[in-house]
Enzyme design. Structure first.
Site, PDB file in Angstrom:
ATOM      1  N   PRO A  49      -4.060  11.208  -7.227  1.00  0.00           N
ATOM      2  CA  PRO A  49      -4.086   9.872  -7.822  1.00  0.00           C
ATOM      3  C   PRO A  49      -5.075   8.960  -7.113  1.00  0.00           C
ATOM      4  O   PRO A  49      -5.316   9.085  -5.910  1.00  0.00           O
ATOM      5  CB  PRO A  49      -2.664   9.343  -7.597  1.00  0.00           C
ATOM      6  N   GLY A  50      -5.608   8.028  -7.866  1.00  0.00           N
ATOM      7  CA  GLY A  50      -6.355   6.933  -7.263  1.00  0.00           C
ATOM      8  C   GLY A  50      -5.380   5.821  -6.899  1.00  0.00           C
ATOM      9  O   GLY A  50      -4.183   6.063  -6.708  1.00  0.00           O
ATOM     10  N   TYR A  95      -4.626   9.498   6.949  1.00  0.00           N
ATOM     11  CA  TYR A  95      -4.187   9.750   5.571  1.00  0.00           C
ATOM     12  C   TYR A  95      -5.179  10.676   4.851  1.00  0.00           C
ATOM     13  O   TYR A  95      -4.785  11.627   4.166  1.00  0.00           O
ATOM     14  CB  TYR A  95      -4.091   8.400   4.864  1.00  0.00           C
ATOM     15  N   PHE A 112     -12.277   3.972   4.512  1.00  0.00           N
ATOM     16  CA  PHE A 112     -12.250   3.129   5.712  1.00  0.00           C
ATOM     17  C   PHE A 112     -10.787   2.824   6.066  1.00  0.00           C
ATOM     18  O   PHE A 112     -10.018   2.390   5.222  1.00  0.00           O
ATOM     19  CB  PHE A 112     -13.003   1.826   5.422  1.00  0.00           C
ATOM     20  N   GLY A 171      10.032   6.903  -4.532  1.00  0.00           N
ATOM     21  CA  GLY A 171       8.848   6.058  -4.324  1.00  0.00           C
ATOM     22  C   GLY A 171       8.192   5.732  -5.657  1.00  0.00           C
ATOM     23  O   GLY A 171       8.684   6.135  -6.713  1.00  0.00           O
ATOM     24  N   ARG A 205      -3.426  -5.756   2.000  1.00  0.00           N
ATOM     25  CA  ARG A 205      -3.859  -7.167   1.985  1.00  0.00           C
ATOM     26  C   ARG A 205      -4.537  -7.461   0.656  1.00  0.00           C
ATOM     27  O   ARG A 205      -5.331  -6.650   0.166  1.00  0.00           O
ATOM     28  CB  ARG A 205      -4.837  -7.426   3.128  1.00  0.00           C
TER      29      ARG A 205
HETATM   30  N1  CAA Z   1     -16.517   0.030   4.515  1.00  0.00           N
HETATM   31  C1  CAA Z   1     -17.214  -0.448   5.573  1.00  0.00           C
HETATM   32  N2  CAA Z   1     -16.792  -1.439   6.351  1.00  0.00           N
HETATM   33  C2  CAA Z   1     -15.595  -1.965   6.060  1.00  0.00           C
HETATM   34  C3  CAA Z   1     -14.801  -1.496   4.992  1.00  0.00           C
HETATM   35  C4  CAA Z   1     -15.324  -0.467   4.196  1.00  0.00           C
HETATM   36  N3  CAA Z   1     -14.645   0.023   3.152  1.00  0.00           N
HETATM   37  N4  CAA Z   1     -13.664  -2.190   4.971  1.00  0.00           N
HETATM   38  C5  CAA Z   1     -13.740  -3.084   6.003  1.00  0.00           C
HETATM   39  N5  CAA Z   1     -14.908  -2.947   6.644  1.00  0.00           N
HETATM   40  C6  CAA Z   1     -15.390  -3.720   7.777  1.00  0.00           C
HETATM   41  C7  CAA Z   1     -15.168  -5.211   7.495  1.00  0.00           C
HETATM   42  O1  CAA Z   1     -16.246  -5.723   6.744  1.00  0.00           O
HETATM   43  C8  CAA Z   1     -15.095  -5.799   8.874  1.00  0.00           C
HETATM   44  O2  CAA Z   1     -16.392  -5.913   9.375  1.00  0.00           O
HETATM   45  P1  CAA Z   1     -16.758  -7.160  10.357  1.00  0.00           P
HETATM   46  O3  CAA Z   1     -15.883  -6.960  11.540  1.00  0.00           O
HETATM   47  O4  CAA Z   1     -18.195  -6.942  10.601  1.00  0.00           O
HETATM   48  O5  CAA Z   1     -16.427  -8.384   9.548  1.00  0.00           O
HETATM   49  C9  CAA Z   1     -14.422  -4.691   9.691  1.00  0.00           C
HETATM   50  O6  CAA Z   1     -14.615  -3.471   8.933  1.00  0.00           O
HETATM   51  C10 CAA Z   1     -12.945  -4.960   9.858  1.00  0.00           C
HETATM   52  O7  CAA Z   1     -12.351  -5.008   8.551  1.00  0.00           O
HETATM   53  P2  CAA Z   1     -10.864  -5.545   8.348  1.00  0.00           P
HETATM   54  O8  CAA Z   1     -10.820  -7.039   8.570  1.00  0.00           O
HETATM   55  O9  CAA Z   1     -10.335  -5.066   7.033  1.00  0.00           O
HETATM   56  O10 CAA Z   1     -10.149  -4.820   9.568  1.00  0.00           O
HETATM   57  P3  CAA Z   1      -8.662  -4.810   9.971  1.00  0.00           P
HETATM   58  O11 CAA Z   1      -8.618  -4.097  11.270  1.00  0.00           O
HETATM   59  O12 CAA Z   1      -8.017  -6.146   9.828  1.00  0.00           O
HETATM   60  O13 CAA Z   1      -7.993  -3.919   8.807  1.00  0.00           O
HETATM   61  C11 CAA Z   1      -7.583  -1.986   7.536  1.00  0.00           C
HETATM   62  C12 CAA Z   1      -8.300  -2.569   8.729  1.00  0.00           C
HETATM   63  C13 CAA Z   1      -6.051  -2.204   7.685  1.00  0.00           C
HETATM   64  C14 CAA Z   1      -7.860  -0.516   7.519  1.00  0.00           C
HETATM   65  C15 CAA Z   1      -8.055  -2.676   6.249  1.00  0.00           C
HETATM   66  O14 CAA Z   1      -9.464  -2.589   6.194  1.00  0.00           O
HETATM   67  C16 CAA Z   1      -7.522  -2.017   5.011  1.00  0.00           C
HETATM   68  O15 CAA Z   1      -6.389  -2.216   4.620  1.00  0.00           O
HETATM   69  N6  CAA Z   1      -8.346  -1.181   4.344  1.00  0.00           N
HETATM   70  C17 CAA Z   1      -7.988  -0.466   3.131  1.00  0.00           C
HETATM   71  C18 CAA Z   1      -7.364   0.849   3.449  1.00  0.00           C
HETATM   72  C19 CAA Z   1      -6.904   1.499   2.166  1.00  0.00           C
HETATM   73  O16 CAA Z   1      -7.650   1.636   1.206  1.00  0.00           O
HETATM   74  N7  CAA Z   1      -5.635   1.903   2.111  1.00  0.00           N
HETATM   75  C20 CAA Z   1      -5.093   2.470   0.943  1.00  0.00           C
HETATM   76  C21 CAA Z   1      -3.595   2.279   0.962  1.00  0.00           C
HETATM   77  S1  CAA Z   1      -2.854   2.825  -0.560  1.00  0.00           S
HETATM   78  C22 CAA Z   1      -3.022   4.494  -0.524  1.00  0.00           C
HETATM   79  O17 CAA Z   1      -3.399   5.091   0.426  1.00  0.00           O
HETATM   80  C23 CAA Z   1      -2.647   5.217  -1.779  1.00  0.00           C
HETATM   81  C24 CAA Z   1      -3.717   6.128  -2.196  1.00  0.00           C
HETATM   82  O18 CAA Z   1      -3.576   7.320  -2.094  1.00  0.00           O
HETATM   83  C25 CAA Z   1      -4.940   5.553  -2.794  1.00  0.00           C
END
Ligand code: CAA
Length: 246
Positions: free
Chosen positions: A183-184, A153, A148, A12, A195
């Site tokens: 890691p961040g 995870y 969020f 990975g 996305r």
């Molecule tokens: N805090 C508060 N509210 C939030 C938010 C946050 N951080 N993020 C989104 N929201 C809210 C949005 O504003 C939206 O509000 P409204 O409905 O009022 O407009 C609502 O939540 C829905 O948001 P999305 O359109 O994003 O919802 P979705 O269902 O389409 O997607 C999700 C949800 C897939 C979780 C998407 O928010 C996402 O990808 N979030 C990021 C998750 C993330 O950080 N993943 C890390 C992956 S990499 C990793 O994990 C490696 C590592 O170790 C760091």
């Protein structure tokens, strides 16, 4: 003589950088890959230019407790006692908790947290008997601060931190240390799969305003594995560009 290490999730984004670093540090590395993925693992091995003396590809389903016990027991008989275990395998199944399926919960807990039990336990007793060893668990900033869409995870990654502290307490009397690297957001396929607008908004909140490079994670793993880090145990090294300061 080369020291012996094992890493899960070896090919990975972060795993691959750690693997290269450990080979550079003259380890013999057992690089696990998931069931049925030999072709892909072999391609990675060839691209990296590893030799069979440096890296042994090893098929292992890290979610399968019995398979890990059997295969790692045999591996230890063939290769000897491990000096270093790096639990790095991890997946994401992001989604808001209210919409999260039980599969997305259990898949993440099994791959990211139960794997740590499955892989470490068969190897730990021999390390203790030998009187030294290192366990390094790759957690995440999101296990420290929550995120969020990542209840599964974050639970698994926070679980790794608690596990590590407890294991450090148990391993200390036998000279085995256990530490976490957290890691961040790092430039890997896992993060790049997010996305674009979501990733952009996260990047904006990172004080250093960029993703980590996988090599920046790998170098701290090499440090924790080194002789110089022998007095560090139960610790979490955060590498997150200032996103979360514990
Ligand atoms: N805090 C508060 N509210 C939030 C938010 C946050 N951080 N993020 C989104 N929201 C809210 C949005 O504003 C939206 O509000 P409204 O409905 O009022 O407009 C609502 O939540 C829905 O948001 P999305 O359109 O994003 O919802 P979705 O269902 O389409 O997607 C999700 C949800 C897939 C979780 C998407 O928010 C996402 O990808 N979030 C990021 C998750 C993330 O950080 N993943 C890390 C992956 S990499 C990793 O994990 C490696 C590592 O170790 C760091």
């Amino acid at each position: 003589m080369k020291k012996l290490a094992i890493i899960t999730g070896s090919k990975g984004g972060i795993g691959s950088a750690i693997s290269s670093k450990l080979v550079e540090e003259n380890y013999r590395l057992i690089a696990t890959y998931s069931t049925g993925n030999y072709e892909c693992a072999k391609r990675w091995f060839d691209e990296k230019g590893f030799t069979e003396d440096q890296v042994r590809l090893f098929e292992l389903d890290v979610t399968d407790t019995e398979e890990c016990r059997e295969k790692l027991g045999l591996l230890q008989q063939e290769e000897g006692t491990f000096d270093l275990v790096v639990n790095n395998a991890g997946i994401t199944r992001d989604g808001q908790f209210k919409k999260m399926s039980s599969n997305n919960w259990f898949d993440v807990i099994n791959t990211n947290l139960n794997s740590v039990f499955n892989v470490t336990q068969p190897l730990f007793a021999a390390m203790c008997e030998k009187g030294n060893g290192r366990v390094i668990n790759i957690s995440s900033v999101n296990g420290q601060k929550g995120q969020f869409g990542q209840t599964n995870y974050a639970a698994a990654k926070a679980g790794m931190i608690g596990f590590t502290k407890a294991l450090a307490a148990e391993g200390a009397r036998s000279g085995v240390t256990a530490n976490v690297v957290a890691p961040g957001y790092t430039g890997t396929p896992m993060v790049e799969a997010m996305r674009e607008e979501v990733l952009d908004s996260i990047k904006n909140t990172i004080p250093l305003k960029r993703l980590a490079k996988p090599e920046e994670i790998a170098s701290s793993v090499a440090f924790l594995a080194s002789e110089e880090a022998g007095y560090i145990t139960g610790e979490t090294i955060a590498i997150n560009g200032g996103l979360y300061m514990a």
